[in-house]
Design a protein around this motif. Structure first.
Motif, mmCIF file in Angstrom:
data_model
loop_
_atom_site.group_PDB
_atom_site.id
_atom_site.type_symbol
_atom_site.label_atom_id
_atom_site.label_comp_id
_atom_site.label_asym_id
_atom_site.label_seq_id
_atom_site.Cartn_x
_atom_site.Cartn_y
_atom_site.Cartn_z
ATOM 1 N N GLU A 1 -18.511 -56.171 -31.106
ATOM 2 C CA GLU A 1 -18.874 -55.979 -32.519
ATOM 3 C C GLU A 1 -17.967 -55.260 -33.312
ATOM 4 O O GLU A 1 -17.338 -54.494 -32.621
ATOM 5 C CB GLU A 1 -20.366 -55.384 -32.526
ATOM 6 N N VAL A 2 -17.284 -55.884 -34.538
ATOM 7 C CA VAL A 2 -16.346 -54.972 -35.156
ATOM 8 C C VAL A 2 -17.129 -54.735 -36.411
ATOM 9 O O VAL A 2 -17.695 -55.485 -37.253
ATOM 10 C CB VAL A 2 -15.225 -56.065 -35.385
ATOM 11 N N LYS A 3 -16.879 -53.436 -36.747
ATOM 12 C CA LYS A 3 -17.380 -52.800 -38.080
ATOM 13 C C LYS A 3 -16.638 -53.418 -39.201
ATOM 14 O O LYS A 3 -15.246 -53.580 -39.433
ATOM 15 C CB LYS A 3 -17.130 -51.383 -38.167
ATOM 16 N N LEU A 4 -17.325 -53.719 -40.228
ATOM 17 C CA LEU A 4 -16.722 -54.320 -41.414
ATOM 18 C C LEU A 4 -16.666 -53.329 -42.593
ATOM 19 O O LEU A 4 -17.742 -52.638 -42.882
ATOM 20 C CB LEU A 4 -17.470 -55.299 -42.007
ATOM 21 N N PRO A 5 -15.801 -53.259 -43.427
ATOM 22 C CA PRO A 5 -15.593 -52.450 -44.718
ATOM 23 C C PRO A 5 -16.683 -52.725 -45.726
ATOM 24 O O PRO A 5 -17.307 -54.095 -45.673
ATOM 25 C CB PRO A 5 -14.401 -52.689 -45.247
ATOM 26 N N ASN A 6 -17.117 -51.875 -46.291
ATOM 27 C CA ASN A 6 -18.459 -51.950 -47.325
ATOM 28 C C ASN A 6 -18.041 -53.100 -48.130
ATOM 29 O O ASN A 6 -18.990 -53.848 -48.677
ATOM 30 C CB ASN A 6 -18.852 -50.923 -47.795
ATOM 31 N N LEU A 7 -16.783 -53.457 -48.686
ATOM 32 C CA LEU A 7 -16.431 -54.305 -49.897
ATOM 33 C C LEU A 7 -16.759 -55.811 -49.171
ATOM 34 O O LEU A 7 -16.902 -56.556 -49.895
ATOM 35 C CB LEU A 7 -15.045 -53.961 -50.340
ATOM 36 N N VAL A 8 -16.040 -55.770 -47.942
ATOM 37 C CA VAL A 8 -16.418 -57.351 -47.236
ATOM 38 C C VAL A 8 -17.905 -57.530 -46.936
ATOM 39 O O VAL A 8 -18.309 -58.746 -47.219
ATOM 40 C CB VAL A 8 -15.527 -57.213 -45.992
ATOM 41 N N VAL A 9 -18.551 -56.539 -46.664
ATOM 42 C CA VAL A 9 -19.887 -56.662 -46.378
ATOM 43 C C VAL A 9 -20.636 -57.322 -47.663
ATOM 44 O O VAL A 9 -21.523 -58.153 -47.776
ATOM 45 C CB VAL A 9 -20.726 -55.517 -45.928
ATOM 46 N N GLU A 10 -20.388 -56.580 -48.756
ATOM 47 C CA GLU A 10 -20.722 -57.107 -50.258
ATOM 48 C C GLU A 10 -20.294 -58.266 -50.525
ATOM 49 O O GLU A 10 -21.221 -59.123 -51.069
ATOM 50 C CB GLU A 10 -20.303 -55.974 -51.089
ATOM 51 N N GLU A 11 -19.298 -58.766 -50.345
ATOM 52 C CA GLU A 11 -18.766 -59.989 -50.752
ATOM 53 C C GLU A 11 -19.258 -61.224 -49.800
ATOM 54 O O GLU A 11 -19.830 -62.217 -50.373
ATOM 55 C CB GLU A 11 -17.192 -60.026 -50.502
ATOM 56 N N LEU A 12 -19.379 -60.770 -48.545
ATOM 57 C CA LEU A 12 -20.180 -61.937 -47.615
ATOM 58 C C LEU A 12 -21.781 -61.936 -47.976
ATOM 59 O O LEU A 12 -22.017 -63.040 -48.119
ATOM 60 C CB LEU A 12 -20.275 -61.231 -46.209
ATOM 61 N N LEU A 13 -22.307 -60.997 -48.549
ATOM 62 C CA LEU A 13 -23.777 -61.202 -48.819
ATOM 63 C C LEU A 13 -23.696 -61.795 -50.137
ATOM 64 O O LEU A 13 -24.728 -62.664 -50.358
ATOM 65 C CB LEU A 13 -24.601 -59.471 -48.979
ATOM 66 N N ARG A 14 -22.975 -61.453 -51.125
ATOM 67 C CA ARG A 14 -22.824 -62.240 -52.357
ATOM 68 C C ARG A 14 -22.867 -63.945 -52.353
ATOM 69 O O ARG A 14 -23.569 -64.486 -52.574
ATOM 70 C CB ARG A 14 -22.181 -61.413 -53.256
ATOM 71 N N ARG A 15 -21.886 -64.050 -51.376
ATOM 72 C CA ARG A 15 -21.504 -65.449 -51.315
ATOM 73 C C ARG A 15 -22.750 -66.053 -50.403
ATOM 74 O O ARG A 15 -23.069 -67.467 -50.634
ATOM 75 C CB ARG A 15 -20.226 -65.584 -50.516
ATOM 76 N N PHE A 16 -23.228 -65.540 -49.554
ATOM 77 C CA PHE A 16 -24.110 -66.251 -48.524
ATOM 78 C C PHE A 16 -25.550 -66.371 -49.501
ATOM 79 O O PHE A 16 -26.284 -67.270 -48.903
ATOM 80 C CB PHE A 16 -24.537 -65.231 -47.393
ATOM 81 N N ASP A 17 -25.740 -65.459 -50.406
ATOM 82 C CA ASP A 17 -26.880 -65.835 -51.316
ATOM 83 C C ASP A 17 -26.496 -66.906 -52.453
ATOM 84 O O ASP A 17 -27.436 -67.249 -53.346
ATOM 85 C CB ASP A 17 -27.077 -64.507 -51.859
#
Length: 335
Positions: free
Chosen positions: A82-98
């Motif tokens: 498991e690799v920790k992701l920066p918050n900005l990457v998490v936010e971008e992934l969530l936005r795209r997945f939605d």
């Protein structure tokens, strides 16, 4: 081993982001957004391309913990982790997945052809002036490893992030040339300086010369990167700080005091401190704009100017430019 420095990584990221939004066709925009997400994960995870392409976006992300699970692909010699992701990457992934455009791809968002992805990497690298050997997923993996090690992350932790079965595999990232060693020394000196001041521009170096007048003194220092900074302070301040030739001091300059001159050749000016470089990024606000100039691999000069000045000078990322400031604008600090 080929890897990108911080300035090259910033330029490549900006180029990918701009490319993603350039098409008006929905299908092309969707394809480019998928490549953009793959790039972000490669940039910040130190993963192999095959590991990212094997991800299931429904099961391999834990957004509550902010991690991605890697190493599940069969054709890659990497340990599950498991690799920790920066918050900005998490936010971008969530936005795209939605995004409704992604709904029909859920579970297979990252299942793209590896050859196609590599080709897009080469194209974006060429667009921002990178050689082919630096415009590929492997170079990003190397870059992340070097970046983590240079930021003080322990070797064993980097080993875990990369999925290496042995620390010996990770240790080769610590094999540096003499020039790399000099760059590292410069990096940590400047990093210490940035930690101890709120000023955006900090230069730590050795005092090369002190000239004293009746009221004022001129102090010249040389940084490990070979840059020269001149400061004019009062004789009282010189005595109070105990400044003398050969000692280490830090020169700081507030961003609003930096003047930008868009010219390839050295401008005629009374300003003693001049740094030539290229614009790395422009952060515009409603009234002011922050312009960051990359002088070399480890040296940046930041200027705070009006948004009107950005338009009047027609400033763009990549433009050659001079960052200048007066000797009276320099504040000296002694450890």
């Amino acid at each position: 081993m080929k890897y990108l420095d911080s300035s090259q990584l910033e330029n490549l990221t900006a180029t990918f982001h701009a490319w993603m939004g350039r098409s008006n066709r929905p299908d092309v925009r969707l394809s480019r957004a998928r490549v953009w997400l793959i790039y972000l994960l490669l940039r910040h995870c130190g993963a192999k391309l095959g590991e990212i392409l094997a991800l299931d976006d429904r099961t391999d992300f834990d957004f509550n913990a902010g991690v991605v699970r890697l190493g599940q692909c069969r054709d890659e010699d990497a340990l599950p982790r498991e690799v920790k992701l920066p918050n900005l990457v998490v936010e971008e992934l969530l936005r795209r997945f939605d995004d409704p455009a992604f709904l029909g791809l859920r579970g297979t968002i990252f299942r793209m052809d590896g050859g196609y992805v590599r080709r897009k990497f080469y194209e974006r690298g060429t667009e921002c002036g990178l050689p082919k050997e630096l415009s590929n997923p492997r170079a990003l993996r190397h870059s992340r490893a070097v970046e983590l090690l240079r930021n003080g992350v322990p070797l064993t932790i980097v080993q875990t992030i990369l999925g290496h079965g042995s620390a010996n595999l990770t240790a080769h990232y610590l094999s540096f040339t003499e020039q790399d060693v000099r760059n590292l020394v410069s990096y940590y000196i400047h990093k210490e300086a940035r930690m101890k001041t709120s000023a955006r521009n900090a230069f730590t170096g050795q005092v090369a010369q002190v000239r004293t007048g009746k009221i004022l003194s001129e102090v010249s220092l040389t940084t490990p990167r070979g840059h020269h900074v001149v400061a004019v302070i009062t004789n009282e301040s010189l005595e109070k700080l105990g400044i003398r030739e050969g000692m280490l001091v830090t020169a700081t300059i507030k961003a609003p005091l930096v003047v930008l001159v868009k010219n390839d050749e050295a401008p005629t000016s009374s300003m003693r401190n001049r740094f030539f470089g290229h614009i790395a990024r422009i952060n515009e606000g409603t009234i002011s704009a922050e312009v960051v100039v990359t002088v070399d691999e480890e040296t940046e000069v930041c200027a705070l100017i009006t948004d009107e000045s950005v338009r009047r000078l027609d400033l763009k990322v990549g433009d050659p430019i001079w960052g200048m400031f007066k000797a009276f604008s320099v504040v000296l600090t002694v450890e």
